[in-house]
Design an enzyme around this catalytic site. Sequence first.
Site, PDB file in Angstrom:
ATOM      1  N   GLU A   1      69.367 -14.414  -8.252  1.00 25.75           N
ATOM      2  CA  GLU A   1      67.947 -14.585  -8.580  1.00 25.75           C
ATOM      3  C   GLU A   1      67.747 -15.633  -9.676  1.00 25.75           C
ATOM      4  O   GLU A   1      66.694 -16.257  -9.771  1.00 25.75           O
ATOM      5  CB  GLU A   1      67.391 -13.247  -9.077  1.00 25.75           C
TER       6      GLU A   1
ATOM      7  N   ALA B   1      82.931   3.453 -10.713  1.00 27.23           N
ATOM      8  CA  ALA B   1      82.714   4.867 -11.025  1.00 27.23           C
ATOM      9  C   ALA B   1      84.031   5.626 -11.017  1.00 27.23           C
ATOM     10  O   ALA B   1      84.325   6.418 -11.924  1.00 27.23           O
ATOM     11  CB  ALA B   1      81.726   5.477 -10.026  1.00 27.23           C
TER      12      ALA B   1
ATOM     13  N   GLY C   1      74.946  -7.500 -15.290  1.00 29.85           N
ATOM     14  CA  GLY C   1      75.371  -6.860 -16.524  1.00 29.85           C
ATOM     15  C   GLY C   1      75.024  -5.388 -16.465  1.00 29.85           C
ATOM     16  O   GLY C   1      74.829  -4.831 -15.380  1.00 29.85           O
TER      17      GLY C   1
ATOM     18  N   ARG D   1      62.359  -8.289  -4.443  1.00 34.65           N
ATOM     19  CA  ARG D   1      63.297  -8.614  -3.368  1.00 34.65           C
ATOM     20  C   ARG D   1      62.750  -8.256  -1.984  1.00 34.65           C
ATOM     21  O   ARG D   1      62.924  -9.013  -1.029  1.00 34.65           O
ATOM     22  CB  ARG D   1      64.616  -7.867  -3.603  1.00 34.65           C
TER      23      ARG D   1
ATOM     24  N   GLU E   1      92.578   4.901  -2.847  1.00 28.82           N
ATOM     25  CA  GLU E   1      91.699   3.761  -2.535  1.00 28.82           C
ATOM     26  C   GLU E   1      92.095   3.227  -1.163  1.00 28.82           C
ATOM     27  O   GLU E   1      93.248   2.884  -0.935  1.00 28.82           O
ATOM     28  CB  GLU E   1      91.852   2.679  -3.616  1.00 28.82           C
TER      29      GLU E   1
ATOM     30  N   ARG F   1      66.362 -19.045  -8.599  1.00 28.15           N
ATOM     31  CA  ARG F   1      64.891 -19.149  -8.518  1.00 28.15           C
ATOM     32  C   ARG F   1      64.284 -19.048  -9.918  1.00 28.15           C
ATOM     33  O   ARG F   1      63.355 -19.774 -10.254  1.00 28.15           O
ATOM     34  CB  ARG F   1      64.336 -18.059  -7.602  1.00 28.15           C
TER      35      ARG F   1
ATOM     36  N   ALA G   1      73.082  -0.652 -11.655  1.00 33.54           N
ATOM     37  CA  ALA G   1      74.246  -0.171 -10.894  1.00 33.54           C
ATOM     38  C   ALA G   1      75.431   0.006 -11.841  1.00 33.54           C
ATOM     39  O   ALA G   1      76.156   1.007 -11.775  1.00 33.54           O
ATOM     40  CB  ALA G   1      74.603  -1.148  -9.784  1.00 33.54           C
TER      41      ALA G   1
ATOM     42  N   HIS H   1      72.135  -5.225   0.574  1.00 34.00           N
ATOM     43  CA  HIS H   1      72.720  -5.380  -0.752  1.00 34.00           C
ATOM     44  C   HIS H   1      73.133  -4.063  -1.406  1.00 34.00           C
ATOM     45  O   HIS H   1      74.228  -3.945  -1.925  1.00 34.00           O
ATOM     46  CB  HIS H   1      71.709  -6.111  -1.632  1.00 34.00           C
ATOM     47  N   HIS H   2      72.260  -3.080  -1.400  1.00 35.79           N
ATOM     48  CA  HIS H   2      72.579  -1.828  -2.118  1.00 35.79           C
ATOM     49  C   HIS H   2      71.972  -0.660  -1.349  1.00 35.79           C
ATOM     50  O   HIS H   2      70.842  -0.742  -0.874  1.00 35.79           O
ATOM     51  CB  HIS H   2      71.991  -1.876  -3.534  1.00 35.79           C
TER      52      HIS H   2
ATOM     53  N   HIS I   1      68.641  -8.155  -0.171  1.00 37.61           N
ATOM     54  CA  HIS I   1      68.520  -9.252  -1.130  1.00 37.61           C
ATOM     55  C   HIS I   1      68.069 -10.475  -0.345  1.00 37.61           C
ATOM     56  O   HIS I   1      68.639 -10.781   0.702  1.00 37.61           O
ATOM     57  CB  HIS I   1      69.873  -9.503  -1.806  1.00 37.61           C
TER      58      HIS I   1
ATOM     59  N   GLU J   1      77.567   4.659  -6.395  1.00 38.17           N
ATOM     60  CA  GLU J   1      76.700   4.367  -5.251  1.00 38.17           C
ATOM     61  C   GLU J   1      76.784   5.407  -4.139  1.00 38.17           C
ATOM     62  O   GLU J   1      75.923   5.452  -3.262  1.00 38.17           O
ATOM     63  CB  GLU J   1      77.030   2.955  -4.714  1.00 38.17           C
TER      64      GLU J   1
ATOM     65  N   ARG K   1      66.635  -0.455  -6.576  1.00 41.48           N
ATOM     66  CA  ARG K   1      67.456  -0.476  -7.793  1.00 41.48           C
ATOM     67  C   ARG K   1      67.183  -1.758  -8.572  1.00 41.48           C
ATOM     68  O   ARG K   1      67.209  -2.841  -8.010  1.00 41.48           O
ATOM     69  CB  ARG K   1      68.940  -0.416  -7.440  1.00 41.48           C
TER      70      ARG K   1
HETATM   71  P1  ADP Z   1      80.878   2.329  -7.243  1.00 43.57           P
HETATM   72  O1  ADP Z   1      80.076   1.143  -7.695  1.00 43.57           O
HETATM   73  O2  ADP Z   1      80.052   3.513  -6.974  1.00 43.57           O
HETATM   74  O3  ADP Z   1      82.075   2.581  -8.096  1.00 43.57           O
HETATM   75  P2  ADP Z   1      82.363   0.682  -5.419  1.00 43.57           P
HETATM   76  O4  ADP Z   1      81.856   0.106  -4.161  1.00 43.57           O
HETATM   77  O5  ADP Z   1      82.560  -0.245  -6.568  1.00 43.57           O
HETATM   78  O6  ADP Z   1      81.431   1.892  -5.799  1.00 43.57           O
HETATM   79  O7  ADP Z   1      83.767   1.393  -5.171  1.00 43.57           O
HETATM   80  C1  ADP Z   1      83.970   2.354  -4.171  1.00 43.57           C
HETATM   81  C2  ADP Z   1      85.421   2.280  -3.734  1.00 43.57           C
HETATM   82  O8  ADP Z   1      85.731   3.368  -2.859  1.00 43.57           O
HETATM   83  C3  ADP Z   1      85.763   1.003  -2.953  1.00 43.57           C
HETATM   84  O9  ADP Z   1      86.859   0.367  -3.540  1.00 43.57           O
HETATM   85  C4  ADP Z   1      86.071   1.516  -1.542  1.00 43.57           C
HETATM   86  O10 ADP Z   1      87.017   0.729  -0.852  1.00 43.57           O
HETATM   87  C5  ADP Z   1      86.593   2.915  -1.825  1.00 43.57           C
HETATM   88  N1  ADP Z   1      86.528   3.831  -0.676  1.00 43.57           N
HETATM   89  C6  ADP Z   1      85.511   3.965   0.204  1.00 43.57           C
HETATM   90  N2  ADP Z   1      85.800   4.893   1.121  1.00 43.57           N
HETATM   91  C7  ADP Z   1      87.029   5.381   0.823  1.00 43.57           C
HETATM   92  C8  ADP Z   1      87.899   6.360   1.412  1.00 43.57           C
HETATM   93  N3  ADP Z   1      87.558   7.012   2.518  1.00 43.57           N
HETATM   94  N4  ADP Z   1      89.091   6.592   0.831  1.00 43.57           N
HETATM   95  C9  ADP Z   1      89.477   5.909  -0.280  1.00 43.57           C
HETATM   96  N5  ADP Z   1      88.714   4.959  -0.863  1.00 43.57           N
HETATM   97  C10 ADP Z   1      87.504   4.704  -0.332  1.00 43.57           C
END
Ligand code: ADP
Length: 596
Positions: free
Chosen positions: A403, A164, A198, A427, A183, A406, A575, A530-531, A390, A560, A570
């Site tokens: 999945e 996202a 996908g 699930r 990040e 199975r 996702a 899982h989610h 899951h 998410e 979900r």
């Molecule tokens: P989405 O599918 O919604 O994009 P992801 O789990 O793929 O979510 O990505 C979310 C990202 O945000 C991860 O790489 C995670 O490490 C990062 N993240 C989570 N908390 C923080 C934070 N406090 N500061 C910076 N990055 C963060």
Amino acid sequence: MKKLTALLMVFIFTFMLIGCSGNRNSTEPADNQTAGNTGDTKFKAGTYEGTAKGLGGDVVATVVLSDNKIEEITVKGDNETEGIGTPALEILPGLMVEKQSVKVDAISGATVTSNAIIEAVTKALESAGVDVASLTPAETETGSGEKTEETIDTDVVVVGAGGAGMTAAIELKSAGVNVIIVEKMPMVGGNTVRSSGGMNAAETKVQKSLEVEDSVETFIEDTMAGGHNLNNRELVTVLAENSSDAVDWLESIGAPLPELSFSGGATNKRIHRPAGGGDVGTYLVEHFTANLEKLGVEVMLNTEATELITNEGAVTGIKAESANVNYTINAKAVVLATGGFGANEEMYTEYKPELKGYVTTNAPGATGDGIRMAEAVGAKLVDMEQIQIHPTVEQTTSILVTESVRGGGAILVNQSGKRFTDELLTRDIVSAAINKQEGSYAYIIFDQYLRDNLAAVEKYVEGGITVQGNTIEELAARIDVEPAVLSETLKVWNTAVAEKKDGEFGRETGMENDITKGPFYAIKIAPGVHHTMGGVEINTDAEVINTDGEAIQGLFAAGEVTGGIHGGNRIGGNAVADIVVFGRVAAASALKYIGQ
Ligand code: ADP
């Protein structure tokens, strides 16, 4: 100021390198090894392997652990581009040993390979049961250890470099505004990079070219039904209506999804996949990363957002910190894309205590930070107790057994060697059935025919989680199941497949192939988190909503971290649709908000 950041990064990096060469042969334990003080061991000593996708194929990391130290890391990536990926292969493994952590900066210009190395080492450590997020980098500075303060000004700051966040950042930068991504992990990708399925989309060019009839309305109804009708219908409508456009956009940035198949809960063939059937997550993250690099978007790795800054109720930036710097990042708008909280046991058991002790399939960064930061500025949370488990997760490595195993004909048996459910129910139901078995686990059983026809199985064999036997009896003996009982279970099951009638549990799908071609395989599995379907409430413009039902000015969210789209469950493929569609919506709304 950005130049200053870049300079600082170079300085820190150079410093780490100096530290690296200076200490390489030291026999002293690194500073962060606290376990030595208590006499406890920190690691399970041994040699562990992890694999991730690099630029030209697999990058394989081998990690040697002693009781208290990461002793050695070797990384092979034979197909990484000479001169681009190779410096990362040469530098990063030593740096990680030096730091006793995977929290190292990617090598500039080699982000994809760097990312793959860090991911492969992370997977190897995870397979050894190491909590990677808690490995704080060993101090390599000679200074007092005090952090410096830095202020950065930008147009939009995106928090989180998963699907996202990267989607939003690509859109924002392409529109000409300055954008920074922070990040907290040493690599991009989050849970997105782990996604194997996908992207669901309806009324697409791909569907038309393959003469698949589908409609936005059916997509909406499937998603509502799959989510037990708890979903926010307005958000689901945005998801479905913009899904075809999102697939076209992916194609426009060099990431087409030209293959189509059925997936759970979808009436029509709707899940769009990369050519050749590869994992969608690694594929998209690779292309997102390449686009960010091309556009020159700064991704500040190892930088954790800790707080949203507000001014008279409007969000005007974030506070963030790296190992050495406390940042104040002032921005005209903030896009929260921090993912869910499936890796934060304390947090998910707060909402669903019965999940205590569950393993998780989630990336270590999925700790709910964005949800807590938004809550602190008044955001409303929705569906927080809706957490998907899951049913088939290998517990020592957290590897999710898809999945499709199975679906391709595998069965589940308990420690007594007996089936106990229709293996292809939803699930939540299959998970509950496994939890009722002695020890709350089961074995998934399949044969060589399935292995020959499902690429995913190779990952399980390579990951060392399969047990193999040339005959059913041999397999049974290896998993401590009474051979005669397992043999009888298989006989009854194979007859059911031949007659297309499962008299025991009424299974009707995944009955095309019997289990007769040796060798035979078993994987011990149990349910795992899982989610997380809940999160911050957003409206159809991806604006974050406060507890009074109003949009919080300057704060947008996607992926998410948000709640409401997936309701109580979900469905597979939604996702990825969510991150691309709402990542783009959040970017468009942020642009409008800042007057672009
Ligand atoms: P989405 O599918 O919604 O994009 P992801 O789990 O793929 O979510 O990505 C979310 C990202 O945000 C991860 O790489 C995670 O490490 C990062 N993240 C989570 N908390 C923080 C934070 N406090 N500061 C910076 N990055 C963060």
